[in-house]
Design an enzyme around this catalytic site. Sequence first.
Site, PDB file in Angstrom:
ATOM      1  N   GLU A  44      -3.058  -4.514  -2.779  1.00 18.23           N
ATOM      2  CA  GLU A  44      -3.961  -5.356  -3.679  1.00 18.23           C
ATOM      3  C   GLU A  44      -3.214  -4.918  -5.020  1.00 18.23           C
ATOM      4  O   GLU A  44      -3.659  -4.872  -6.942  1.00 18.23           O
ATOM      5  CB  GLU A  44      -5.106  -6.040  -3.474  1.00 18.23           C
ATOM      6  CG  GLU A  44      -5.159  -6.370  -2.673  1.00 18.23           C
ATOM      7  CD  GLU A  44      -5.553  -5.891  -1.439  1.00 18.23           C
ATOM      8  OE1 GLU A  44      -5.274  -4.905  -1.401  1.00 18.23           O
ATOM      9  OE2 GLU A  44      -6.113  -6.346  -0.764  1.00 18.23           O
ATOM     10  N   CYS A  73     -10.273  -4.948   0.158  1.00 17.09           N
ATOM     11  CA  CYS A  73     -11.306  -3.729   0.072  1.00 17.09           C
ATOM     12  C   CYS A  73     -12.403  -4.184  -1.024  1.00 17.09           C
ATOM     13  O   CYS A  73     -12.079  -4.642  -2.226  1.00 17.09           O
ATOM     14  CB  CYS A  73     -11.371  -2.061   0.466  1.00 17.09           C
ATOM     15  SG  CYS A  73      -9.979  -1.758  -1.111  1.00 17.09           S
ATOM     16  N   GLU A  99       0.706   5.373   0.534  1.00 21.19           N
ATOM     17  CA  GLU A  99      -0.922   5.724   0.860  1.00 21.19           C
ATOM     18  C   GLU A  99       0.290   7.534   0.483  1.00 21.19           C
ATOM     19  O   GLU A  99       1.614   7.608  -0.080  1.00 21.19           O
ATOM     20  CB  GLU A  99      -0.448   6.344   2.551  1.00 21.19           C
ATOM     21  CG  GLU A  99      -0.815   4.949   3.171  1.00 21.19           C
ATOM     22  CD  GLU A  99      -1.790   4.605   4.616  1.00 21.19           C
ATOM     23  OE1 GLU A  99      -0.942   5.720   5.426  1.00 21.19           O
ATOM     24  OE2 GLU A  99      -2.055   3.918   4.659  1.00 21.19           O
ATOM     25  N   ASN A 100      -0.542   8.387   0.985  1.00 18.86           N
ATOM     26  CA  ASN A 100      -0.850   9.758   0.629  1.00 18.86           C
ATOM     27  C   ASN A 100      -1.142  11.083   1.418  1.00 18.86           C
ATOM     28  O   ASN A 100      -2.076  10.582   2.462  1.00 18.86           O
ATOM     29  CB  ASN A 100      -1.017   9.853  -0.629  1.00 18.86           C
ATOM     30  CG  ASN A 100      -0.946  10.874  -1.619  1.00 18.86           C
ATOM     31  OD1 ASN A 100      -1.215  12.397  -0.994  1.00 18.86           O
ATOM     32  ND2 ASN A 100       0.616  11.067  -2.548  1.00 18.86           N
ATOM     33  N   CYS A 105      -4.019   0.942  -2.522  1.00 20.05           N
ATOM     34  CA  CYS A 105      -3.820  -0.770  -1.698  1.00 20.05           C
ATOM     35  C   CYS A 105      -2.344  -1.609  -2.558  1.00 20.05           C
ATOM     36  O   CYS A 105      -2.696  -1.592  -3.505  1.00 20.05           O
ATOM     37  CB  CYS A 105      -5.319  -1.332  -1.605  1.00 20.05           C
ATOM     38  SG  CYS A 105      -6.641   0.060  -1.137  1.00 20.05           S
ATOM     39  N   ASN A 147       1.054  -1.208  -0.220  1.00 16.93           N
ATOM     40  CA  ASN A 147       0.256   0.100  -0.071  1.00 16.93           C
ATOM     41  C   ASN A 147       0.717   0.885  -0.314  1.00 16.93           C
ATOM     42  O   ASN A 147       2.137   1.393   0.773  1.00 16.93           O
ATOM     43  CB  ASN A 147      -1.168   0.367   1.103  1.00 16.93           C
ATOM     44  CG  ASN A 147      -0.207  -0.255   2.669  1.00 16.93           C
ATOM     45  OD1 ASN A 147       0.486  -1.102   2.106  1.00 16.93           O
ATOM     46  ND2 ASN A 147      -1.049   0.401   3.438  1.00 16.93           N
TER      47      ASN A 147
HETATM   48  N1  THU Z   1      -5.459  -1.434   2.545  1.00 21.23           N
HETATM   49  C1  THU Z   1      -5.233  -2.281   1.290  1.00 21.23           C
HETATM   50  O1  THU Z   1      -3.571  -1.975   0.709  1.00 21.23           O
HETATM   51  N2  THU Z   1      -5.734  -3.305   1.079  1.00 21.23           N
HETATM   52  C2  THU Z   1      -6.654  -3.347   1.343  1.00 21.23           C
HETATM   53  O2  THU Z   1      -8.053  -4.120   0.548  1.00 21.23           O
HETATM   54  C3  THU Z   1      -7.748  -2.553   2.926  1.00 21.23           C
HETATM   55  C4  THU Z   1      -6.826  -1.381   2.472  1.00 21.23           C
HETATM   56  C5  THU Z   1      -4.532  -0.535   2.959  1.00 21.23           C
HETATM   57  C6  THU Z   1      -4.714   1.076   2.317  1.00 21.23           C
HETATM   58  C7  THU Z   1      -4.334   2.147   3.619  1.00 21.23           C
HETATM   59  O3  THU Z   1      -3.048   2.528   3.030  1.00 21.23           O
HETATM   60  C8  THU Z   1      -4.117   1.296   4.845  1.00 21.23           C
HETATM   61  O4  THU Z   1      -4.446  -0.178   4.087  1.00 21.23           O
HETATM   62  C9  THU Z   1      -4.953   1.434   5.870  1.00 21.23           C
HETATM   63  O5  THU Z   1      -7.070   1.976   5.752  1.00 21.23           O
END
Ligand code: THU
Length: 296
Positions: free
Chosen positions: A222, A252, A211-212, A220, A209
């Site tokens: 995936e 998600c 983030e920003n 994410c 993942n």
């Molecule tokens: N996240 C994922 O990488 N995959 C998912 O399917 C659910 C959430 C990450 C996004 C964010 O960086 C962190 O988890 C919290 O939401």
Amino acid sequence: MKIEWECSENLFMDAPLELVGDCCQLAEGLTLSCAVHVLFTDDQQIRILNREQRQVDRATDVLSFPTVSYREGRTARESGKRLKAEWDPELSACMLGDIVISIEHAQAQAEEYGHSVRREVCYLFAHGLFHLMGYDHMEENEKKEMRLMEEKALNMAGISREEQTPHATDDELLALARLAMTRSYSPYSHYPVGAALLCKDGRVFTGCNVENASFGLTNCAERTALFKAVSEGAREFETIAIASVATPPYPCGACRQALNEFAPELKILVTWGEGQSAKTTLPELLPHSFGPSDLA
Ligand code: THU
């Protein structure tokens, strides 16, 4: 695996060296985060290094300089203490050493063996890495063992000379997802996620993942893996493994939909905590899905 690059041009960025590195260390049974320094150079410079460091005055394909000095007959997996002594807190990884690859040699050898420069660079990198993990090829039996390890790692990474080689197993995919998780950029949620996506042709793409500061732009793990794969020409997928820390990281809603576009029958493996894991499928997580066939 963390790779510190030194290269005038990023000529081989299409060679998935992080993945090859992860597969080499997993083939050896190392699960701690590892790093290497890689220098891509030409025949002239590798010859100088070979002369200065090894008193051999000729160009070669790959040189490796381990940081760890292993006991006679031992490799990295039996040298936990010595490896941990090389832990670099800034990199949050154990520095295994330096690998130098001559691009000129790699190109010539690729032509000679009739495979791609990409494969040759991956092979030379894996070879150098096994040296950094204590392997050698002075004796015939050592050479055989080292070759087996290299083949195992390259197969796991989906880079092989043979068309029909075994694909990464579920356990290997889970371990690759855990390593990908160590590259997560998640300073806001502190919820790291890693993914490893197995293609029908045996290739594996990993992702984390990202983030920003604007939060909404977060990608994410995936979808990072999926988009890396599709942008490299892969369209058919068998399995995705997803790793996180405390809770089972089921994908998600957005990721379920994105994965459904290419692989409505995808197998899904999740792992969390101290190695707990579970299995499911995309049809189970996204029943009555909407996909490309609905538009036909
Ligand atoms: N996240 C994922 O990488 N995959 C998912 O399917 C659910 C959430 C990450 C996004 C964010 O960086 C962190 O988890 C919290 O939401």
